[in-house]
Design a protein around this motif. Structure first.
Motif, mmCIF file in Angstrom:
data_model
loop_
_atom_site.group_PDB
_atom_site.id
_atom_site.type_symbol
_atom_site.label_atom_id
_atom_site.label_comp_id
_atom_site.label_asym_id
_atom_site.label_seq_id
_atom_site.Cartn_x
_atom_site.Cartn_y
_atom_site.Cartn_z
ATOM 1 N N ALA A 47 -3.162 -10.857 -9.828
ATOM 2 C CA ALA A 47 -4.067 -10.179 -8.906
ATOM 3 C C ALA A 47 -4.313 -11.026 -7.665
ATOM 4 N N LYS A 48 -4.553 -10.341 -6.537
ATOM 5 C CA LYS A 48 -4.827 -11.027 -5.277
ATOM 6 C C LYS A 48 -5.958 -10.329 -4.532
ATOM 7 N N PHE A 49 -6.810 -11.142 -3.893
ATOM 8 C CA PHE A 49 -7.806 -10.641 -2.951
ATOM 9 C C PHE A 49 -7.417 -11.115 -1.560
ATOM 10 N N VAL A 50 -7.402 -10.203 -0.578
ATOM 11 C CA VAL A 50 -7.079 -10.559 0.802
ATOM 12 C C VAL A 50 -8.110 -9.912 1.726
ATOM 13 N N TRP A 51 -8.314 -10.531 2.889
ATOM 14 C CA TRP A 51 -9.308 -9.980 3.813
ATOM 15 C C TRP A 51 -8.806 -9.870 5.248
ATOM 16 N N ASN A 52 -7.517 -10.103 5.488
ATOM 17 C CA ASN A 52 -6.984 -9.941 6.838
ATOM 18 C C ASN A 52 -5.520 -9.528 6.771
ATOM 19 N N ALA A 53 -5.001 -9.085 7.904
ATOM 20 C CA ALA A 53 -3.643 -8.544 7.962
ATOM 21 C C ALA A 53 -2.593 -9.590 7.614
ATOM 22 N N THR A 54 -2.809 -10.826 8.040
ATOM 23 C CA THR A 54 -1.830 -11.878 7.751
ATOM 24 C C THR A 54 -1.699 -12.107 6.258
ATOM 25 N N ASP A 55 -2.837 -12.206 5.573
ATOM 26 C CA ASP A 55 -2.785 -12.411 4.123
ATOM 27 C C ASP A 55 -2.132 -11.220 3.427
ATOM 28 N N LEU A 56 -2.413 -10.003 3.907
ATOM 29 C CA LEU A 56 -1.790 -8.836 3.294
ATOM 30 C C LEU A 56 -0.277 -8.877 3.464
ATOM 31 N N SER A 57 0.180 -9.292 4.626
ATOM 32 C CA SER A 57 1.628 -9.336 4.874
ATOM 33 C C SER A 57 2.330 -10.316 3.951
ATOM 34 N N HIS A 58 1.593 -11.302 3.441
ATOM 35 C CA HIS A 58 2.179 -12.304 2.556
ATOM 36 C C HIS A 58 2.114 -11.914 1.081
ATOM 37 N N VAL A 59 1.483 -10.776 0.776
ATOM 38 C CA VAL A 59 1.403 -10.321 -0.616
ATOM 39 C C VAL A 59 2.782 -9.842 -1.060
ATOM 40 N N ASP A 60 3.265 -10.416 -2.141
ATOM 41 C CA ASP A 60 4.553 -10.027 -2.706
ATOM 42 C C ASP A 60 4.318 -8.969 -3.782
ATOM 43 N N PRO A 61 4.739 -7.722 -3.547
ATOM 44 C CA PRO A 61 4.500 -6.674 -4.540
ATOM 45 C C PRO A 61 5.087 -6.995 -5.905
ATOM 46 N N ALA A 62 6.200 -7.700 -5.918
ATOM 47 C CA ALA A 62 6.851 -8.013 -7.190
ATOM 48 C C ALA A 62 5.997 -8.908 -8.070
ATOM 49 N N SER A 63 5.170 -9.745 -7.454
ATOM 50 C CA SER A 63 4.334 -10.669 -8.223
ATOM 51 C C SER A 63 2.858 -10.316 -8.126
ATOM 52 N N THR A 64 2.563 -9.062 -7.769
ATOM 53 C CA THR A 64 1.177 -8.615 -7.645
ATOM 54 C C THR A 64 1.016 -7.289 -8.375
ATOM 55 N N ASP A 65 0.150 -7.278 -9.375
ATOM 56 C CA ASP A 65 -0.133 -6.045 -10.111
ATOM 57 C C ASP A 65 -1.460 -5.425 -9.695
ATOM 58 N N TYR A 66 -2.383 -6.257 -9.212
ATOM 59 C CA TYR A 66 -3.682 -5.783 -8.753
ATOM 60 C C TYR A 66 -3.961 -6.381 -7.378
ATOM 61 N N LEU A 67 -4.407 -5.534 -6.469
ATOM 62 C CA LEU A 67 -4.680 -5.994 -5.112
ATOM 63 C C LEU A 67 -6.016 -5.437 -4.643
ATOM 64 N N LEU A 68 -6.885 -6.322 -4.203
ATOM 65 C CA LEU A 68 -8.151 -5.954 -3.562
ATOM 66 C C LEU A 68 -8.101 -6.466 -2.132
ATOM 67 N N GLY A 69 -8.109 -5.560 -1.185
ATOM 68 C CA GLY A 69 -8.110 -5.933 0.222
ATOM 69 C C GLY A 69 -9.323 -5.340 0.912
ATOM 70 N N LEU A 70 -10.229 -6.186 1.346
ATOM 71 C CA LEU A 70 -11.418 -5.747 2.080
ATOM 72 C C LEU A 70 -11.367 -6.411 3.453
#
Length: 499
Positions: free
Chosen positions: A261-284
């Motif tokens: 799981a990953k929490f991100v709060w800006n566009a740069t961090d979201l762009s670095h999220v790897d879907p293959a290694s992320t099952d849960y994503l919280l972006g605020l």
């Protein structure tokens, strides 16, 4: 071709010259294009297989005039007259209309409409997933009258689910996917200091009662941070009164389960999220609502675009072989209209259009049902007799008071002035411009007319004609065999419901 600046100047000096493409002057153009459209329609075949995936796009407040004006703006931004342009969802083979009223109101709000198209049940204005036997704001009476939704039905059958919005994630439309409250304003516990009866705020419901939602993206951090906690972007205090940091709780719960799981709060961090290694994503991405799409293009807002969020959500959700349900909302269309600013409303509609185009390009029409619709309309209309190619945000002509007026005007809103201002004295093509409004209201109001539905994929043909808005939830559930249509006895997928 004339530039938009030249066209607007010609309007102001009342020597309008329509921009007509040369081909359109020939009758053969229209005869041939008509025949081509017939041939294209004849090639359409209903898809009657089970929908593995369902995506519903909501343009909050995206009325038919909003769609038309945005289509023209898209074309004019590409140096075309604009009227002939096609939006991504207008390529879908099926379209219909939805009746949006709440059970207690001719003109609806987003809470009652979200309940309708996500739970399949119409309710009162201002309530989310609570049936109409309860009065708005009655916490105690609402318990036992909560409604399940297409998101919950999908999760219960082993599918993944996600919610993406440009508003606060606790706002009416996204909350309609996962929460039940007798008052849409109960987004955080600070909004419930006088509420008794044991009801949970929406943010708490999201974290405590919906731990299995895989993708959550939008704004609204301040309802998740405790009072005294500084926001990472603007330093503002969180608004929770119970001292809880719901973002940390979300992270800890996922760590305890050992999920990625990953929490991100800006566009740069979201762009670095790897879907293959992320099952849960919280972006605020904002303490409150996310920024308008035009501001994202012209300023360093740190917010991702709706298309970027949608793509990331699909990439994560589609790893589930059972399929997924995804709600995507372009919520700032509504906020722009409330401010009487057509500029932002049209640009945010085009941001939604890009998200729809992205989703269509990375999913398969044979197994993914995509719906594009609105929860309600607004009072903006297109007026006058502007020439072909006239800037859609420009001046349409002179009124009987000898003052100029814009093509886009509102029935209500902050743009009202008495005496009426002369549009020729204002720069109507800029973001800050408020279109004229007939009736003065601090915030422009919703409209009550039907909204459009566009659809492609399995059982999309069920979305033609005119329907009550709650019908959409039934179509999505039937097409994907979830909820009340889970059993094969009710959902045969061999051509229709069998008794």
């Amino acid at each position: 071709m004339k530039s938009l600046g030249i066209i607007i100047t010609s309007v102001l000096v009342s020597s309008v010259v329509a921009v007509i493409p040369i081909a359109e002057k020939s009758k053969n153009f229209w005869l041939n294009s008509g025949r081509a459209s017939i041939e294209e329609s004849l090639r359409v075949r209903n898809i009657v297989e089970k929908a593995k995936n369902v995506i519903i796009f909501i343009g909050d407040g995206m009325s038919l005039p909003t769609i038309t004006a945005s289509r023209i703006l898209k074309g004019q931004s590409a140096k075309h007259p604009g009227e002939e342009t096609i939006l991504s969802w207008e390529k879908f083979p099926y379209a219909g209309l939805a009746k949006t009223y709440n059970v207690d109101s001719q003109v609806p709000d987003s809470a009652g409409t979200a309940t309708a198209f996500l739970s399949g049940v119409k309710t009162r204005m201002g309530m989310i997933n609570v049936d109409a036997s309860v009065n708005r704001g009655d916490c105690a009476a609402s318990q036992g009258h909560e409604l399940d939704t297409i998101l919950r039905w999908s999760l219960d059958t082993g599918k993944s689910a996600g919610v993406v919005t440009t508003t606060r994630i606790t706002h009416a439309t996204p909350a309609g996917a996962y929460a039940s409250v007798a008052n849409r304003n109960w987004e955080g516990d600070n909004e419930m200091t006088d509420v008794h009866g044991g009801c949970k705020d929406i943010a708490k419901q999201l974290v405590e009662d919906n731990k299995d939602i895989q993708v959550i993206m939008g704004g609204g951090r301040h309802y998740f941070y405790p009072n005294g906690h500084k926001d990472p972007e603007n330093g503002h205090n969180g608004q929770r009164q119970d001292g809880r940091n719901l973002i940390e709780e979300w992270q800890k719960e996922k760590a305890t389960r050992g999920v990625k799981a990953k929490f991100v709060w800006n566009a740069t961090d979201l762009s670095h999220v790897d879907p293959a290694s992320t099952d849960y994503l919280l972006g605020l991405f904002d303490s409150s609502h996310m920024s308008y799409s035009y501001e994202q293009e012209t300023q360093d807002t740190k917010d991702p675009t709706l298309a970027e969020m949608t793509e990331k959500a699909i990439q994560i959700l589609q790893k589930n072989n059972n399929g997924f349900f995804l709600l995507v909302e372009g919520g700032n269309i509504d906020h722009s209209h409330h401010s009487g600013r057509a500029f932002d409303a049209l640009h945010d509609t085009l941001a939604l259009e890009q998200a729809v185009a992205k989703s269509a390009s990375i999913t398969n029409e044979k197994d993914t049902l995509i719906l594009v619709t609105a929860d309600h309309s607004h009072t903006m209309t297109m007026a006058g007799y502007p020439a072909r190619g006239n800037p859609i945000l420009g001046v349409a002509g002179k009124a009987s008071d000898n003052k100029y007026y814009t093509t886009l005007i509102y029935g209500t809103g902050p743009g009202h002035a008495s005496p009426r201002h002369d549009a020729s004295h204002h720069h109507t093509l800029v973001e800050s411009y408020n279109q004229d409004a007939a009736v003065p209201t601090h915030s422009e109001t919703h409209g009550g007319e039907d909204v459009a539905i566009y659809a492609r994929g399995p059982y999309a043909h069920l979305l033609t004609g005119v329907h009550e808005q709650n019908y959409l939830a039934h179509v999505m559930a039937f097409a994907s065999c979830v909820g009340p249509y889970k059993q094969s006895g009710a959902c045969s997928h061999s051509g229709g419901i069998i008794g």
